[in-house]
Scaffold this active site. Structure first.
Site, PDB file in Angstrom:
ATOM      1  N   HIS A 162       0.834  -1.226   0.000  1.00  0.00           N
ATOM      2  CA  HIS A 162       0.000   0.000   0.000  1.00  0.00           C
ATOM      3  C   HIS A 162       0.860   1.264   0.000  1.00  0.00           C
ATOM      4  CE1 HIS A 162      -3.330  -2.717   1.223  1.00  0.00           C
ATOM      5  NE2 HIS A 162      -2.384  -3.284   1.953  1.00  0.00           N
ATOM      6  N   SER A 283      14.753  21.711 -16.379  1.00  0.00           N
ATOM      7  CA  SER A 283      13.527  22.452 -16.641  1.00  0.00           C
ATOM      8  C   SER A 283      13.892  23.767 -17.290  1.00  0.00           C
ATOM      9  CB  SER A 283      12.792  22.693 -15.318  1.00  0.00           C
ATOM     10  OG  SER A 283      11.959  23.827 -15.433  1.00  0.00           O
ATOM     11  N   LYS A 289      15.854  21.894 -11.184  1.00  0.00           N
ATOM     12  CA  LYS A 289      15.234  20.613 -11.530  1.00  0.00           C
ATOM     13  C   LYS A 289      16.156  19.638 -12.251  1.00  0.00           C
ATOM     14  CE  LYS A 289      11.437  19.497 -11.096  1.00  0.00           C
ATOM     15  NZ  LYS A 289      10.123  19.911 -11.571  1.00  0.00           N
ATOM     16  N   GLU A 296       9.914   8.393 -16.978  1.00  0.00           N
ATOM     17  CA  GLU A 296       8.572   8.981 -17.166  1.00  0.00           C
ATOM     18  C   GLU A 296       8.037   8.673 -18.557  1.00  0.00           C
ATOM     19  OE1 GLU A 296       7.866  13.144 -15.425  1.00  0.00           O
ATOM     20  OE2 GLU A 296      10.039  12.990 -15.624  1.00  0.00           O
TER      21      GLU A 296
END
Ligand code: ARG
Length: 467
Positions: A162, A283, A289, A296
């Site tokens: 979980h 970024s 970043k 991804e």
């Protein structure tokens, strides 16, 4: 459109008007099936040899067809063949070029075959060829996982259920879970190859052909295990491509799970791993970043591959026997699945060896969340308490720990004995993370010793599978 290049030249003797220009474009597949040119030519070589063996073509005709096909192949590879939409597909483009080159013999090549069995053959050959680099990338990735698992056999991290801290595990063990998924994936690909490695050629349009063909010979020439059994089935079903797309969808689904974990672990909040800079991007606005673009994107590409499976299933659904033009729609989803798999597996195989575990962070995280609570319960069971009662005792101890802001291993013996008098000094051996993982010492368990052994077996199993 030049007369020479028009469809009417090849197959529209029965038509009294030319195909509508839009319809021609709409029904053509050359835009995407040209990538099967090598397999189409390979199939034609075998077909011509077989026709010669059974006496339908003579030796001179065969020689001229083989020379002509070599030239056509060279033309295509040198970019000298301009694909014509008017010639609809790769089969007719190649045949027309061959006939331009060698004349009469070129027109005889299509004897005893149809584009229906031709395309069913080409797709099988193409898929068989493309499976090699896919399996090779899969193998690289699996080897990288085995190496990483071996190097990280003793590195402790929290295991989750979980997404809540559950029990400590070793990082090596976690990576071997990924390895197992990919082993089944590779096995599925090989299994599906067994079923599609059969020769449809000879089924002709749907019913077979009246020429005295030798399908066993053609099968042998093309490296197929056998000719297919039923001509109607041969030209119509694409279940083999669906199976491949299903195996591909599972591979991507697995990669999407790995990706998700890498993305989480690379975040400042988890901070479990370092992804090498060359697999990340910055970024355009936020200078701090470092984005995990590769995982991804792989996660995102799962969508198209899963979608391709649904496209394939849906295009096949309710089709009456035998061939229908619907089947032309099999190629783009199939090709896209092949391309996407290759790219994603390659990216992962390149990236995985360079992923590094931040061991101290993982260790500290494993200490939080009472990850050894089950160990304490098991300890009490060993001392004679029924498991349900032990569960209750530990629940109380955890509640106390939450209030105090302390882990079980940070409580004193007296405090622990307050929950159960049977607790002794030896309890601290099981409350440490090292003790916890080492105690899962059976096949499939997370103990470092077991991980090392699983790696050795993994290497052998991988070799046996892909030999
Ligand atoms: N381009 C077609 C396909 O991909 C080849 C077979 C066409 N056969 C036919 N009878 N129209 O399926």
């Amino acid at each position: 459109m030049s007369q020479e290049n028009s469809r009417s030249k090849l197959l529209s003797g029965r038509f009294s008007e030319a195909t509508d220009a839009f319809v021609q474009e709409f029904t053509a597949s050359i835009q995407f099936d040209k990538r099967m040119y090598r397999q189409d030519i390979e199939g034609s070589r075998a077909h011509a040899k077989m026709l010669t063996k059974v006496g339908v073509l003579n030796d001179e005709e065969l020689a001229s067809i083989l020379t002509g096909l070599n030239e056509v192949e060279a033309d295509i590879e040198a970019g000298r063949l301009e694909w014509s939409v008017a010639l609809e597909d790769v089969h007719m483009n190649i045949e027309a070029r061959l006939t331009d080159k060698i004349g009469l013999a070129g027109k005889k090549l299509h004897t005893g075959r149809s584009r229906n069995d031709q395309v069913a053959t080409d797709i099988r050959l193409y898929l068989r060829d493309e499976m090699e680099p896919i399996l090779a990338q899969l193998q690289r990735l699996m080897e990288a996982l085995l190496d990483q698992a071996n190097n990280n056999a003793e590195v402790i991290m929290p295991g989750f259920t979980h997404l809540q801290t559950a029990q400590p595990v070793t990082f090596g063990h976690h990576l071997l879970a990924w390895f197992e998924m990919l082993m089944r994936d590779a096995d599925r690909l090989l299994d599906c190859r067994k079923r599609f490695n059969v020769l449809p050629l000879g089924a002709a349009a749907l019913a077979g052909t009246s020429y005295p063909i030798d399908r066993f010979y053609t099968a042998e020439l093309l490296g197929f295990a056998a000719p297919t059994e039923n001509s109607l089935d041969s030209v119509s079903d694409r279940d083999f491509a669906i199976e491949f797309c299903a195996a591909g969808a599972l591979i991507m689904t697995h990669l999407s799970r790995f990706s998700e974990e890498l993305v989480l672990w690379a975040s400042a909040q988890f901070d479990f791993i370092d992804l090498p800079d060359r697999f990340c991007t910055g970024s355009s606005i936020m200078p701090q970043k470092k984005n995990p673009d590769v995982p991804e994107l792989v996660r995102g590409k799962t969508g198209r591959v899963n979608g391709n499976l649904i496209s394939m299933l849906t295009l096949m659904k309710s089709q009456p026997l035998a061939y229908n033009k619907d089947n032309q729609e099999d190629k783009e989803p199939l090709f896209d699945t092949i391309d996407t798999l290759l790219g994603c597996l390659r990216a992962f195989a390149d990236m995985m060896p360079a992923v590094t575990a931040k061991q101290e962070v993982m260790y500290a995280a494993a200490k939080q969340g009472f990850s050894t609570a089950t160990d304490l319960a098991d300890y009490l069971v060993c001392k004679g308490l029924p498991f349900r009662d032990a569960h209750e005792v530990v629940g109380k101890a955890v509640q106390f720990g939450v209030q105090e802001g302390r882990d079980l291993s940070e409580m004193s013996l007296a405090e622990l004995q307050g929950f159960s008098a049977i607790i002794r000094e030896d309890v601290f051996e099981v409350l440490t993370l090292e003790g916890s993982v080492a105690s899962r010492d059976h096949i499939g368990g997370t103990a470092p010793k077991q991980v090392k052994q699983a790696v050795v077996r993994g290497r052998q199993r991988l070799q046996a599978l892909l030999q």
